[in-house]
Design a protein around this motif. Structure first.
Motif, PDB file in Angstrom:
ATOM      1  N   ASN A 208     -44.116 114.826 141.887  1.00  0.00           N
ATOM      2  CA  ASN A 208     -44.561 116.211 142.064  1.00  0.00           C
ATOM      3  C   ASN A 208     -45.034 116.797 140.740  1.00  0.00           C
ATOM      4  O   ASN A 208     -46.011 117.546 140.694  1.00  0.00           O
ATOM      5  CB  ASN A 208     -43.429 117.068 142.655  1.00  0.00           C
ATOM      6  N   GLY A 209     -44.370 116.440 139.671  1.00  0.00           N
ATOM      7  CA  GLY A 209     -44.796 116.884 138.352  1.00  0.00           C
ATOM      8  C   GLY A 209     -46.158 116.316 137.973  1.00  0.00           C
ATOM      9  O   GLY A 209     -46.983 117.011 137.384  1.00  0.00           O
ATOM     10  N   GLY A 210     -46.405 115.059 138.322  1.00  0.00           N
ATOM     11  CA  GLY A 210     -47.699 114.441 138.039  1.00  0.00           C
ATOM     12  C   GLY A 210     -48.839 115.157 138.744  1.00  0.00           C
ATOM     13  O   GLY A 210     -49.924 115.342 138.180  1.00  0.00           O
ATOM     14  N   ARG A 211     -48.596 115.573 139.987  1.00  0.00           N
ATOM     15  CA  ARG A 211     -49.607 116.329 140.723  1.00  0.00           C
ATOM     16  C   ARG A 211     -49.835 117.691 140.067  1.00  0.00           C
ATOM     17  O   ARG A 211     -50.965 118.157 139.929  1.00  0.00           O
ATOM     18  CB  ARG A 211     -49.188 116.480 142.183  1.00  0.00           C
ATOM     19  N   CYS A 212     -48.741 118.333 139.622  1.00  0.00           N
ATOM     20  CA  CYS A 212     -48.864 119.650 138.982  1.00  0.00           C
ATOM     21  C   CYS A 212     -49.595 119.559 137.652  1.00  0.00           C
ATOM     22  O   CYS A 212     -50.443 120.409 137.353  1.00  0.00           O
ATOM     23  CB  CYS A 212     -47.475 120.263 138.781  1.00  0.00           C
ATOM     24  N   ILE A 213     -49.299 118.546 136.856  1.00  0.00           N
ATOM     25  CA  ILE A 213     -49.970 118.471 135.551  1.00  0.00           C
ATOM     26  C   ILE A 213     -51.441 118.119 135.712  1.00  0.00           C
ATOM     27  O   ILE A 213     -52.272 118.534 134.916  1.00  0.00           O
ATOM     28  CB  ILE A 213     -49.236 117.533 134.565  1.00  0.00           C
ATOM     29  N   ALA A 214     -51.784 117.389 136.780  1.00  0.00           N
ATOM     30  CA  ALA A 214     -53.200 117.120 137.052  1.00  0.00           C
ATOM     31  C   ALA A 214     -53.924 118.426 137.400  1.00  0.00           C
ATOM     32  O   ALA A 214     -55.049 118.663 136.941  1.00  0.00           O
ATOM     33  CB  ALA A 214     -53.348 116.108 138.180  1.00  0.00           C
ATOM     34  N   LEU A 215     -53.292 119.292 138.182  1.00  0.00           N
ATOM     35  CA  LEU A 215     -53.890 120.590 138.499  1.00  0.00           C
ATOM     36  C   LEU A 215     -53.970 121.463 137.247  1.00  0.00           C
ATOM     37  O   LEU A 215     -54.966 122.168 137.039  1.00  0.00           O
ATOM     38  CB  LEU A 215     -53.093 121.288 139.600  1.00  0.00           C
TER      39      LEU A 215
ATOM     40  N   GLU B 101     -56.281 112.851 142.016  1.00  0.00           N
ATOM     41  CA  GLU B 101     -57.534 113.402 142.514  1.00  0.00           C
ATOM     42  C   GLU B 101     -57.311 114.827 142.993  1.00  0.00           C
ATOM     43  O   GLU B 101     -56.389 115.097 143.757  1.00  0.00           O
ATOM     44  CB  GLU B 101     -58.075 112.541 143.651  1.00  0.00           C
ATOM     45  N   ILE B 102     -58.172 115.717 142.527  1.00  0.00           N
ATOM     46  CA  ILE B 102     -58.144 117.107 142.984  1.00  0.00           C
ATOM     47  C   ILE B 102     -58.916 117.127 144.306  1.00  0.00           C
ATOM     48  O   ILE B 102     -60.130 116.978 144.322  1.00  0.00           O
ATOM     49  CB  ILE B 102     -58.794 118.057 141.964  1.00  0.00           C
ATOM     50  N   VAL B 103     -58.193 117.285 145.408  1.00  0.00           N
ATOM     51  CA  VAL B 103     -58.796 117.263 146.739  1.00  0.00           C
ATOM     52  C   VAL B 103     -59.405 118.620 147.068  1.00  0.00           C
ATOM     53  O   VAL B 103     -60.506 118.700 147.607  1.00  0.00           O
ATOM     54  CB  VAL B 103     -57.760 116.848 147.806  1.00  0.00           C
ATOM     55  N   SER B 104     -58.672 119.684 146.747  1.00  0.00           N
ATOM     56  CA  SER B 104     -59.185 121.033 147.002  1.00  0.00           C
ATOM     57  C   SER B 104     -58.549 122.005 146.027  1.00  0.00           C
ATOM     58  O   SER B 104     -57.461 121.761 145.512  1.00  0.00           O
ATOM     59  CB  SER B 104     -58.894 121.463 148.445  1.00  0.00           C
ATOM     60  N   LEU B 105     -59.262 123.099 145.778  1.00  0.00           N
ATOM     61  CA  LEU B 105     -58.763 124.179 144.932  1.00  0.00           C
ATOM     62  C   LEU B 105     -58.803 125.471 145.724  1.00  0.00           C
ATOM     63  O   LEU B 105     -59.744 125.714 146.466  1.00  0.00           O
ATOM     64  CB  LEU B 105     -59.628 124.334 143.677  1.00  0.00           C
ATOM     65  N   ASP B 106     -57.783 126.289 145.540  1.00  0.00           N
ATOM     66  CA  ASP B 106     -57.696 127.562 146.231  1.00  0.00           C
ATOM     67  C   ASP B 106     -57.095 128.572 145.272  1.00  0.00           C
ATOM     68  O   ASP B 106     -56.056 128.301 144.661  1.00  0.00           O
ATOM     69  CB  ASP B 106     -56.817 127.405 147.485  1.00  0.00           C
ATOM     70  N   GLU B 107     -57.739 129.724 145.110  1.00  0.00           N
ATOM     71  CA  GLU B 107     -57.261 130.763 144.190  1.00  0.00           C
ATOM     72  C   GLU B 107     -55.800 131.145 144.447  1.00  0.00           C
ATOM     73  O   GLU B 107     -55.027 131.300 143.526  1.00  0.00           O
ATOM     74  CB  GLU B 107     -58.139 132.011 144.307  1.00  0.00           C
ATOM     75  N   ARG B 108     -55.427 131.286 145.710  1.00  0.00           N
ATOM     76  CA  ARG B 108     -54.078 131.750 146.047  1.00  0.00           C
ATOM     77  C   ARG B 108     -53.077 130.613 146.151  1.00  0.00           C
ATOM     78  O   ARG B 108     -51.935 130.750 145.751  1.00  0.00           O
ATOM     79  CB  ARG B 108     -54.106 132.540 147.352  1.00  0.00           C
ATOM     80  N   GLU B 109     -53.494 129.496 146.719  1.00  0.00           N
ATOM     81  CA  GLU B 109     -52.569 128.400 146.983  1.00  0.00           C
ATOM     82  C   GLU B 109     -52.491 127.371 145.862  1.00  0.00           C
ATOM     83  O   GLU B 109     -51.594 126.539 145.852  1.00  0.00           O
ATOM     84  CB  GLU B 109     -52.946 127.695 148.291  1.00  0.00           C
ATOM     85  N   GLY B 110     -53.422 127.387 144.943  1.00  0.00           N
ATOM     86  CA  GLY B 110     -53.405 126.426 143.839  1.00  0.00           C
ATOM     87  C   GLY B 110     -54.305 125.250 144.090  1.00  0.00           C
ATOM     88  O   GLY B 110     -55.336 125.113 143.473  1.00  0.00           O
ATOM     89  N   GLY B 111     -53.944 124.394 145.022  1.00  0.00           N
ATOM     90  CA  GLY B 111     -54.782 123.251 145.312  1.00  0.00           C
ATOM     91  C   GLY B 111     -54.025 122.125 145.970  1.00  0.00           C
ATOM     92  O   GLY B 111     -52.805 122.155 146.103  1.00  0.00           O
ATOM     93  N   THR B 112     -54.786 121.123 146.362  1.00  0.00           N
ATOM     94  CA  THR B 112     -54.220 119.903 146.928  1.00  0.00           C
ATOM     95  C   THR B 112     -54.581 118.765 145.987  1.00  0.00           C
ATOM     96  O   THR B 112     -55.748 118.589 145.638  1.00  0.00           O
ATOM     97  CB  THR B 112     -54.789 119.631 148.338  1.00  0.00           C
TER      98      THR B 112
END
Length: 126
Positions: A75-82, A106-117
């Motif tokens: 989960n940390g790896g995903r957060c640091i990628a974002l 891989e950044i799948v999607s970005l969202d101002e409110r949700e952060g991203g996938t």
């Protein structure tokens, strides 16, 4: 000591995240423990530092809430990628090193409110 930090959350885990590319922060066990303390600090499951890496776009240093440095947190790896995306590092695919070796996110999607996938391809565990 003034310290700029960000707070990221992934699948219920939360992290204090620092941009360590200047090399100005020297993480001592007690400092990490104090930052992660939920009653008297920022409060987090761990602390991550994004650093320069000559073989990748960046490297990730991960510390558990008790202040000890560890190898990797998915989960940390995903957060640091974002976080790297927010800093403008690389394209939608991030190549970075952790203490356990190379990783790709891989950044799948970005969202101002949700952060991203973000998806993360981790090294196999032996």
């Amino acid at each position: 000591m003034a310290l700029s930090f960000w707070k990221y959350e992934g699948a219920g885990n939360d992290f204090v995240v620092l941009d360590g590319r200047s090399g100005s922060f020297d993480p001592q066990r007690e400092t990490v423990r104090a930052l992660c303390d939920r009653h008297f600090g920022v409060g987090a499951d761990g602390l991550m530092i994004l650093e320069n890496d000559p073989q990748a776009q960046f490297s990730m240093r991960y510390f558990n809430a008790d202040g000890g440095e560890s190898t990797m947190c998915g989960n940390g790896g995903r957060c640091i990628a974002l976080f790297a995306e927010h800093l403008g590092i690389g394209g939608s695919t991030k190549h970075f090193n952790g203490a356990d070796g190379p990783h790709t996110a891989e950044i799948v999607s970005l969202d101002e409110r949700e952060g991203g996938t973000v998806t993360l391809h981790m090294a196999n565990v032996e």
